[in-house]
Design an enzyme around this catalytic site. Structure first.
Site, PDB file in Angstrom:
ATOM      1  N   ARG A   1      30.255  23.224  49.191  1.00 25.90           N
ATOM      2  CA  ARG A   1      28.919  22.809  48.730  1.00 25.90           C
ATOM      3  C   ARG A   1      28.615  21.373  49.156  1.00 25.90           C
ATOM      4  O   ARG A   1      27.507  21.050  49.556  1.00 25.90           O
ATOM      5  CB  ARG A   1      28.818  22.950  47.219  1.00 25.90           C
ATOM      6  CG  ARG A   1      28.427  24.360  46.728  1.00 25.90           C
ATOM      7  CD  ARG A   1      29.287  25.483  47.304  1.00 25.90           C
ATOM      8  NE  ARG A   1      28.909  26.792  46.817  1.00 25.90           N
ATOM      9  CZ  ARG A   1      29.463  27.389  45.768  1.00 25.90           C
ATOM     10  NH1 ARG A   1      30.447  26.794  45.109  1.00 25.90           N
ATOM     11  NH2 ARG A   1      29.046  28.583  45.388  1.00 25.90           N
TER      12      ARG A   1
ATOM     13  N   ASP B   1      31.566  29.054  52.079  1.00 26.12           N
ATOM     14  CA  ASP B   1      30.665  29.595  51.073  1.00 26.12           C
ATOM     15  C   ASP B   1      29.298  29.786  51.706  1.00 26.12           C
ATOM     16  O   ASP B   1      29.139  29.627  52.923  1.00 26.12           O
ATOM     17  CB  ASP B   1      30.584  28.671  49.851  1.00 26.12           C
ATOM     18  CG  ASP B   1      30.403  29.460  48.555  1.00 26.12           C
ATOM     19  OD1 ASP B   1      29.363  30.127  48.421  1.00 26.12           O
ATOM     20  OD2 ASP B   1      31.298  29.413  47.692  1.00 26.12           O
TER      21      ASP B   1
ATOM     22  N   HIS C   1      29.469  35.495  49.294  1.00 30.09           N
ATOM     23  CA  HIS C   1      29.410  34.056  49.574  1.00 30.09           C
ATOM     24  C   HIS C   1      29.588  33.808  51.073  1.00 30.09           C
ATOM     25  O   HIS C   1      30.337  32.927  51.494  1.00 30.09           O
ATOM     26  CB  HIS C   1      30.469  33.307  48.770  1.00 30.09           C
ATOM     27  CG  HIS C   1      30.155  33.209  47.300  1.00 30.09           C
ATOM     28  ND1 HIS C   1      29.149  32.405  46.795  1.00 30.09           N
ATOM     29  CD2 HIS C   1      30.697  33.846  46.233  1.00 30.09           C
ATOM     30  CE1 HIS C   1      29.103  32.533  45.471  1.00 30.09           C
ATOM     31  NE2 HIS C   1      30.025  33.409  45.099  1.00 30.09           N
TER      32      HIS C   1
ATOM     33  N   ASP D   1      34.639  37.036  44.643  1.00 28.31           N
ATOM     34  CA  ASP D   1      33.793  36.935  43.457  1.00 28.31           C
ATOM     35  C   ASP D   1      32.317  37.106  43.804  1.00 28.31           C
ATOM     36  O   ASP D   1      31.880  36.857  44.921  1.00 28.31           O
ATOM     37  CB  ASP D   1      33.994  35.577  42.783  1.00 28.31           C
ATOM     38  CG  ASP D   1      33.609  34.418  43.684  1.00 28.31           C
ATOM     39  OD1 ASP D   1      34.057  34.394  44.848  1.00 28.31           O
ATOM     40  OD2 ASP D   1      32.842  33.546  43.244  1.00 28.31           O
ATOM     41  N   GLU D   2      31.572  37.517  42.822  1.00 30.07           N
ATOM     42  CA  GLU D   2      30.100  37.516  42.846  1.00 30.07           C
ATOM     43  C   GLU D   2      29.516  38.185  44.087  1.00 30.07           C
ATOM     44  O   GLU D   2      28.512  37.735  44.642  1.00 30.07           O
ATOM     45  CB  GLU D   2      29.583  36.081  42.718  1.00 30.07           C
ATOM     46  CG  GLU D   2      29.975  35.427  41.400  1.00 30.07           C
ATOM     47  CD  GLU D   2      29.527  33.982  41.290  1.00 30.07           C
ATOM     48  OE1 GLU D   2      29.300  33.515  40.159  1.00 30.07           O
ATOM     49  OE2 GLU D   2      29.425  33.311  42.331  1.00 30.07           O
TER      50      GLU D   2
ATOM     51  N   TRP E   1      38.986  33.971  36.324  1.00 25.96           N
ATOM     52  CA  TRP E   1      37.978  32.951  36.048  1.00 25.96           C
ATOM     53  C   TRP E   1      36.946  33.402  35.024  1.00 25.96           C
ATOM     54  O   TRP E   1      36.336  32.563  34.368  1.00 25.96           O
ATOM     55  CB  TRP E   1      37.274  32.531  37.336  1.00 25.96           C
ATOM     56  CG  TRP E   1      36.273  33.521  37.885  1.00 25.96           C
ATOM     57  CD1 TRP E   1      36.518  34.585  38.674  1.00 25.96           C
ATOM     58  CD2 TRP E   1      34.855  33.500  37.677  1.00 25.96           C
ATOM     59  NE1 TRP E   1      35.358  35.250  38.983  1.00 25.96           N
ATOM     60  CE2 TRP E   1      34.308  34.596  38.388  1.00 25.96           C
ATOM     61  CE3 TRP E   1      33.983  32.670  36.966  1.00 25.96           C
ATOM     62  CZ2 TRP E   1      32.946  34.881  38.396  1.00 25.96           C
ATOM     63  CZ3 TRP E   1      32.623  32.951  36.981  1.00 25.96           C
ATOM     64  CH2 TRP E   1      32.115  34.035  37.693  1.00 25.96           C
TER      65      TRP E   1
ATOM     66  N   TYR F   1      37.033  24.757  33.947  1.00 25.25           N
ATOM     67  CA  TYR F   1      36.102  24.412  35.019  1.00 25.25           C
ATOM     68  C   TYR F   1      35.711  22.942  34.859  1.00 25.25           C
ATOM     69  O   TYR F   1      35.039  22.567  33.894  1.00 25.25           O
ATOM     70  CB  TYR F   1      34.868  25.318  34.956  1.00 25.25           C
ATOM     71  CG  TYR F   1      34.996  26.562  35.810  1.00 25.25           C
ATOM     72  CD1 TYR F   1      36.193  27.280  35.839  1.00 25.25           C
ATOM     73  CD2 TYR F   1      33.936  27.017  36.581  1.00 25.25           C
ATOM     74  CE1 TYR F   1      36.321  28.413  36.611  1.00 25.25           C
ATOM     75  CE2 TYR F   1      34.055  28.157  37.366  1.00 25.25           C
ATOM     76  CZ  TYR F   1      35.255  28.850  37.373  1.00 25.25           C
ATOM     77  OH  TYR F   1      35.380  29.970  38.154  1.00 25.25           O
ATOM     78  N   PHE F   2      36.099  22.127  35.814  1.00 23.56           N
ATOM     79  CA  PHE F   2      35.901  20.693  35.697  1.00 23.56           C
ATOM     80  C   PHE F   2      34.485  20.242  36.051  1.00 23.56           C
ATOM     81  O   PHE F   2      34.189  19.048  35.973  1.00 23.56           O
ATOM     82  CB  PHE F   2      36.915  19.951  36.570  1.00 23.56           C
ATOM     83  CG  PHE F   2      38.347  20.075  36.123  1.00 23.56           C
ATOM     84  CD1 PHE F   2      38.654  20.512  34.846  1.00 23.56           C
ATOM     85  CD2 PHE F   2      39.385  19.749  36.975  1.00 23.56           C
ATOM     86  CE1 PHE F   2      39.968  20.626  34.425  1.00 23.56           C
ATOM     87  CE2 PHE F   2      40.702  19.853  36.571  1.00 23.56           C
ATOM     88  CZ  PHE F   2      41.003  20.289  35.295  1.00 23.56           C
TER      89      PHE F   2
ATOM     90  N   TRP G   1      33.871  22.801  41.022  1.00 25.08           N
ATOM     91  CA  TRP G   1      32.776  23.262  41.866  1.00 25.08           C
ATOM     92  C   TRP G   1      31.782  22.121  42.016  1.00 25.08           C
ATOM     93  O   TRP G   1      31.475  21.423  41.048  1.00 25.08           O
ATOM     94  CB  TRP G   1      32.109  24.490  41.250  1.00 25.08           C
ATOM     95  CG  TRP G   1      33.051  25.634  41.068  1.00 25.08           C
ATOM     96  CD1 TRP G   1      33.650  26.040  39.924  1.00 25.08           C
ATOM     97  CD2 TRP G   1      33.524  26.519  42.094  1.00 25.08           C
ATOM     98  NE1 TRP G   1      34.459  27.125  40.155  1.00 25.08           N
ATOM     99  CE2 TRP G   1      34.403  27.444  41.486  1.00 25.08           C
ATOM    100  CE3 TRP G   1      33.285  26.624  43.470  1.00 25.08           C
ATOM    101  CZ2 TRP G   1      35.042  28.452  42.191  1.00 25.08           C
ATOM    102  CZ3 TRP G   1      33.920  27.630  44.177  1.00 25.08           C
ATOM    103  CH2 TRP G   1      34.787  28.533  43.545  1.00 25.08           C
TER     104      TRP G   1
ATOM    105  N   GLU H   1      28.449  22.031  43.379  1.00 25.71           N
ATOM    106  CA  GLU H   1      27.022  22.219  43.625  1.00 25.71           C
ATOM    107  C   GLU H   1      26.218  20.998  43.201  1.00 25.71           C
ATOM    108  O   GLU H   1      25.314  20.551  43.919  1.00 25.71           O
ATOM    109  CB  GLU H   1      26.488  23.438  42.868  1.00 25.71           C
ATOM    110  CG  GLU H   1      26.964  24.771  43.404  1.00 25.71           C
ATOM    111  CD  GLU H   1      28.136  25.315  42.626  1.00 25.71           C
ATOM    112  OE1 GLU H   1      28.964  24.500  42.170  1.00 25.71           O
ATOM    113  OE2 GLU H   1      28.233  26.541  42.463  1.00 25.71           O
TER     114      GLU H   1
END
Length: 748
Positions: free
Chosen positions: A155, A184, A254, A317-318, A384, A409-410, A459, A461
């Site tokens: 990202r 991604d 992704h 994922d996703e 996750w 998740y940081f 993450w 973003e």
């Protein structure tokens, strides 16, 4: 400047009469500590080594001691700090540290054990006030084999030097796995010789909104990638620090960036032509034909040549299946293979990749969605979506790594302070992180053996800079390291003391971390001729010290215990202290009516919490891109108990941003009140969001601004205090208006 006075943190040094395990200034805490009598003098001790492995550990010890202001430890045969091989010490990362009045000896059967022993001895030396450390015997081995963090470089690109600095810092905390998210929808970051367009096209994008054009209105090319030479250097550096890098190449979802580079990989007839600048879940999937697998195998060949570790992360994922459902060739493939549906096709896809990795003596690891289909029996699952994936995986005989959102998740915010960086709005403070239980009660003891360890994910973003990344990563990565290494019962007070010691080490080394949770916050309420001031420190570490006479708070200033009732004109100054150690910034407030009449949106309640976010503005205001607090599904804020007596004017600081969120059909649920003018209006309602409108401010003046604009208008006189509901009337979601601050005032 944020300040931590590190020297005072050394009050945590072992007391002369002996010490307890919790009094040691160590992070992570060792498995076993036995106090001994006497002290060892470090200055002039020298270091003796026995082989190359101990030489490397000695070099690490010498460097760390120097970086924290300690004495030079020369390498000498007669050194009183000794590294020794001891095959009786079992465990790949186990060591023994024995400190006596005459020597300090680190023993281990492995290079990693010697290295970790050096890290522990360094922390003891760094805590010394007088050049001595107390005698002690430490027998240590980690509770979990996998102690990791994930860095999302897709990202936002971080320079190679930052990756190495992260590795260096991970090693200080005995973290041993760096999961590197390299591909991604927004970018492809790893150089692949056979497919140069992956970086020529896939490593670059145009950011959304004002950030995507320069002063002349030209498109901004944003991104970067890691060359093979840079990756080799990073991998070698990680190896020296006993850290394994696990690269992640996302599939089948992704995948926007690689599909933009090579459109034949797409599952749609209208593939994207550039990596996306949107955040969320995009629909682009690799197709499932043989040519795609040839591409992925070629990519993995080059990835495996760069990364010698056993694990290759394939994401998984996703992967929303709309494109596969609409693609006749994909549907024919599902039928030909005798599969049930698109989820089963993903399982087949993943298993095929897993078989290829297995032929090269590598092991597939993926997010817990890979369990939705048949996967290789030896596949490792990274859980996750809570811990359910880990439970399912362990019961099925798969090894698993615990990495549940939001707790590990940081990128989630660490405090309610308006000063926090961008990220999801749910609060995961340090206590909540530390309370996470890595031993699910739903598993039997035998099943729990499949839990390899813990991993915190960062993450990026909404973290556009490495400074933001550091603040979100630390100290949470160190807390997770303690959880993953130590099997001792959780002790928040003990951890707090050890964190203060770590803050001191980091400060002397110039290493950043998030001090925002350590900084006092204030709330104000009117009470006749006085104002009530309520102070709080989000982290709950140390004591808030306060003064009301204008002087700077010190470690001996009054401790804040109950709300303060202060006359107008008083200056309140507050700072957190742990013993005589100052924690974070000093805060200063002037007690005037203005503190009651202005409120940042970040201090308000959101009207809903569907997708609450702290969002970095795409435009600059006074040289800074502000962070806005908003639920993107409903931009609406509540100012509770706003003092309206005498207020006849409102001043709103508003920002406008692009709506660059991939939320699928949910976008249809974002609605706004119809505006009265083309530009739209900012609206204030009294008592509730169904209450009467008491102010309407046109947004025309803000329309041309890329950052935050101040707009103002009149407000109908209202007596007393009332809740205010604050919204925007507009025709659509672009521009996406947000409130930054609201001030109630008298007539101009």
């Amino acid at each position: 400047m944020r300040t931590i006075f590190a020297a005072a943190a050394l009050s945590l040094i072992l007391p002369a009469a002996g010490h307890t395990q919790s009094s040691l200034p160590l992070l992570p805490m060792p498995a076993s500590v036995t106090p001994q009598n006497g002290f060892f003098t470090v200055a002039g001790a020298g270091i003796a080594v026995v082989d190359d492995g101990s030489l490397a550990a000695a070099g690490r010890l010498r460097s760390l001691v120097e970086r924290t202001g300690g004495p030079d430890l020369a390498l000498t045969r007669t050194g009183r700090i000794r590294f020794a091989r001891d095959p009786a010490i079992k465990g790949a990362e186990a060591y023994r540290l024995v400190v006596t009045p005459t020597s300090a000896t680190i023993s281990a059967s492995t290079d990693a054990g010697l290295f970790y022993g050096a890290e522990t001895l360094w922390q003891l030396i760094a805590a010394s006030k007088d050049g001595r450390i107390a005698a002690v015997t430490i027998d240590d081995t980690p509770a979990f084999a996998w102690r990791g963090v994930m860095l999302d470089s897709a990202r936002h690109f971080q320079p190679p030097a930052y990756i190495m600095a992260l590795i260096d810092r991970m090693a200080m905390a005995k973290l041993n796995t760096l999961h590197w998210h390299l591909t991604d929808d927004q970018a492809w970051r790893i150089e692949i010789d056979r497919y140069p367009k992956l970086t020529e096209v896939g490593a670059w994008r145009q950011p959304a909104g004002a950030a995507g054009v320069d002063a002349a209105g030209n498109p901004v090319r944003y991104g970067g990638f890691y060359t093979k030479a840079e990756i080799r250097d990073i991998v070698a550096y990680a190896t020296q620090h006993h850290i394994t890098i696990v690269p992640e190449i996302e599939m089948p979802g992704h995948a926007t960036a690689p599909i933009a580079a090579y459109p034949t990989l797409a599952s749609t007839s209208n593939p994207p032509t550039a990596p996306s600048h949107d955040w969320g879940i995009l629909p682009n999937l690799y197709n499932a034909d043989d040519a795609t697998f040839t591409f992925l195998k070629h990519v993995l060949d080059e990835v495996m040549a760069l990364f010698p570790g056993r694990y290759i992360h394939v994401g998984g994922d996703e992967a929303v299946k709309g494109q596969w459902k609409a693609n006749p060739a994909i549907q024919a493939k599902i039928t030909a293979l005798g599969l049930k549906d698109e989820n089963a096709l993903q399982g087949w896809f993943t298993a095929r990749i897993g078989a290829y990795l297995a032929k090269h003596d590598r092991k597939l690891i993926g997010w817990d969605e890979i369990l939705d289909g048949a996967v290789p029996a030896d596949a490792t699952v990274m859980s996750w979506r809570g811990i359910d994936g880990a439970i399912t995986a362990a019961r099925a005989g798969h090894d698993t790594v615990l990495s549940p959102a939001p707790t590990l998740y940081f990128n989630y915010r660490q405090s309610v302070s308006p000063d926090e960086p961008g990220g999801p709005g749910e609060l995961v403070d340090w206590r909540k992180l530390y309370a996470f239980d890595p031993a699910p009660a739903a598993l039997t003891p035998a099943e729990r053996k499949h839990i390899l360890g813990l991993q915190g994910n960062l993450w990026t973003e909404h973290l556009s800079t490495t400074a933001y990344a550091d603040r979100m990563m630390w100290p949470r990565a160190a807390i997770l390291a303690d959880m993953a290494w130590s099997s001792a019962p959780r002790d928040w007070d003990g951890l707090s003391d050890r964190l203060v010691a770590a803050f001191g080490r980091w400060q002397r080394m110039g290493l950043a971390y998030n001090v925002t949770p350590l900084v006092p916050l204030a709330r104000f309420a009117g009470r006749g001729d006085a104002i009530e001031v309520v102070l709080d420190q989000p982290a709950g570490i140390g004591t808030v010290r306060v003064t009301t006479d204008g002087s700077a708070p010190t470690a001996t200033s009054s401790a804040y215990t109950v709300p303060l009732k202060l006359a107008y004109g008083t200056i309140v100054r507050a700072q957190s202290f742990a013993g005589d150690v100052a924690l974070g910034d000093e805060m200063r407030w002037a007690v005037t009516p203005d503190v009651l009449r202005t409120r940042a949106a970040a201090e308000m309640d959101l009207c809903s919490n569907a997708i609450p976010l702290r969002l970095e503005d795409d435009g600059v205001t006074d040289g800074v891109r502000r962070i806005h607090w908003v639920d993107i599904m409903k931009p609406c804020w509540i100012w509770k108990d706003a003092p309206l007596d005498g207020a006849t004017r409102i001043t709103a600081e508003v920002g406008q941003m692009p709506f660059n969120f991939a939320i699928g059909d949910d976008i249809k649920h974002i609605t706004h009140e119809a505006p009265a003018t083309p530009a739209g209006e900012f609206k204030v309602r009294r008592d509730s969001c169904d209450g009467p409108v008491i102010a309407t401010v046109p947004l025309t003046a803000a329309l041309a601004s890329a950052g935050v604009t101040t707009v103002s208008g009149s407000i109908a006189p209202q007596p007393g205090t009332h809740d205010l509901c604050l919204t925007f009337a507009q025709t659509g979601i672009d521009p996406y208006w947000v409130l930054d601050r609201l001030t109630l005032g008298a007539p101009e």
